[in-house]
Motif scaffolding. Structure first.
Motif, short mmCIF file in Angstrom:
data_model
loop_
_atom_site.label_atom_id
_atom_site.label_comp_id
_atom_site.label_asym_id
_atom_site.label_seq_id
_atom_site.Cartn_x
_atom_site.Cartn_y
_atom_site.Cartn_z
N ASP A 213 2.68 26.12 13.70
CA ASP A 213 2.44 24.93 14.49
C ASP A 213 2.30 25.32 15.96
O ASP A 213 2.86 26.31 16.40
CB ASP A 213 3.50 23.85 14.29
CG ASP A 213 4.91 24.34 14.58
OD1 ASP A 213 5.09 25.53 14.87
OD2 ASP A 213 5.83 23.52 14.53
N ALA A 214 1.52 24.56 16.68
CA ALA A 214 1.31 24.77 18.12
C ALA A 214 1.92 23.56 18.82
O ALA A 214 1.30 22.51 18.90
CB ALA A 214 -0.17 24.90 18.42
N THR B 205 -1.31 21.77 13.92
CA THR B 205 -1.01 22.83 12.96
C THR B 205 -2.20 23.78 12.94
O THR B 205 -3.35 23.34 12.85
CB THR B 205 -0.79 22.22 11.56
OG1 THR B 205 0.31 21.31 11.64
CG2 THR B 205 -0.47 23.29 10.54
N LEU B 206 -1.95 25.07 13.06
CA LEU B 206 -2.99 26.08 13.00
C LEU B 206 -2.93 26.77 11.65
O LEU B 206 -1.84 27.15 11.19
CB LEU B 206 -2.80 27.11 14.11
CG LEU B 206 -2.86 26.56 15.53
CD1 LEU B 206 -2.52 27.65 16.53
CD2 LEU B 206 -4.22 25.96 15.82
N ILE B 207 -4.10 26.92 11.02
CA ILE B 207 -4.15 27.47 9.67
C ILE B 207 -5.17 28.60 9.61
O ILE B 207 -6.31 28.43 10.05
CB ILE B 207 -4.55 26.38 8.64
CG1 ILE B 207 -3.62 25.17 8.78
CG2 ILE B 207 -4.52 26.94 7.23
CD1 ILE B 207 -4.05 23.98 7.93
N GLY C 271 -8.35 27.84 12.13
CA GLY C 271 -8.72 26.50 12.59
C GLY C 271 -7.51 25.59 12.58
O GLY C 271 -6.45 25.94 12.05
N GLN C 272 -7.66 24.43 13.16
CA GLN C 272 -6.59 23.43 13.15
C GLN C 272 -6.56 22.71 11.82
O GLN C 272 -7.57 22.60 11.13
CB GLN C 272 -6.81 22.40 14.25
CG GLN C 272 -6.63 22.92 15.64
CD GLN C 272 -6.76 21.81 16.68
OE1 GLN C 272 -6.95 20.64 16.36
NE2 GLN C 272 -6.66 22.18 17.93
N LEU D 280 -1.19 16.49 9.59
CA LEU D 280 -0.75 17.59 8.73
C LEU D 280 0.28 18.43 9.48
O LEU D 280 0.07 18.78 10.64
CB LEU D 280 -1.96 18.45 8.36
CG LEU D 280 -1.80 19.46 7.24
CD1 LEU D 280 -1.56 18.75 5.91
CD2 LEU D 280 -3.05 20.33 7.15
N THR D 281 1.41 18.73 8.83
CA THR D 281 2.44 19.55 9.47
C THR D 281 2.69 20.80 8.62
O THR D 281 2.24 20.88 7.47
CB THR D 281 3.76 18.78 9.60
OG1 THR D 281 4.32 18.59 8.30
CG2 THR D 281 3.55 17.44 10.30
N VAL D 282 3.43 21.75 9.18
CA VAL D 282 3.73 22.97 8.43
C VAL D 282 4.55 22.66 7.18
O VAL D 282 4.50 23.40 6.21
CB VAL D 282 4.44 24.03 9.31
CG1 VAL D 282 3.50 24.52 10.40
CG2 VAL D 282 5.73 23.50 9.91
#
Length: 152
Positions: free
Chosen positions: A68-69, A89-91, A104-105, A110-112
Motif C-alpha cells: 500500500d502507498a 494499493t500498488l500491485i 499498477g494501482q 481495494l486494500t492489501v
C-alpha cells in the motif's frame, strides 16, 4: 460538452470496457515483449534486431507482489502538494503469456487485505485525477488492476 479523457501516458493503453488493453512492443527478431513500450531498439542484450511491433498485452495475470502507498511520494517524484493525497494499493502483476511483471494501482476501494500472491487480476481503465468541472474538465486516464470476478 462533458469531460475530456486524456491518457496519462500516450500510447501505453487503448480501448474501453472489455476492450481496454495495455500496449507493449514485440521485437520481430527475438520475440521479446516490452512494457513500457520500446520504440527505438530491442532491449534484449542478445538481440541485434530493431523492428518493434505494437502488441496488446494480456488482460489478466497473477499477483506477484503488492503493497500500500499511504504517503505522498518524496522528491524527485512529481506530486502536486496543492492536491490532497489519496492512498492507494500498488500491485505487481505477472503476465504469464508475456513472461513479465507490470506494476499498477489497484482499483479504488481495494486494500492489501483483499489481496494475496497468486490471485488472478485483470487490467481495467482507471483515472489518476480530474481537473476542472463536470462541464469542461479533464480526466487523466490510466490502467488499474482489479481481482477477476469483481465488477465496479
Amino acid at each position: 460538452m462533458g469531460r475530456t479523457r486524456t491518457p496519462v501516458v500516450a500510447g501505453w493503453f487503448t480501448g474501453e470496457g472489455d476492450d481496454f488493453r495495455l500496449l507493449g512492443t514485440r521485437c520481430a527478431a527475438c520475440a521479446s515483449v516490452f512494457f513500457p513500450r520500446e520504440d527505438g531498439f530491442c532491449r534484449n542484450p542478445g538481440c541485434a534486431g530493431g523492428e518493434l511491433l505494437e502488441v496488446p498485452l494480456s488482460r489478466r495475470g497473477r499477483i506477484w507482489s503488492y503493497t500500500d502507498a499511504r504517503y505522498r511520494p518524496p522528491e524527485p517524484y512529481v506530486s502536486d502538494p496543492e492536491l490532497p493525497w489519496q492512498p492507494c494499493t500498488l500491485i505487481a502483476v505477472e503476465l504469464a503469456a508475456e513472461r513479465m511483471v507490470v506494476l499498477g494501482q489497484g482499483v479504488e476501494g481495494l486494500t492489501v487485505a483483499d489481496l494475496e500472491v497468486g490471485m488472478e487480476v485483470e487490467v481495467v481503465q482507471g483515472a489518476l485525477g480530474e481537473e476542472g468541472d463536470e462541464e469542461s474538465g479533464t480526466v487523466r486516464t490510466t490502467w488499474k488492476w482489479r481481482p477477476t470476478g469483481v465488477r465496479a
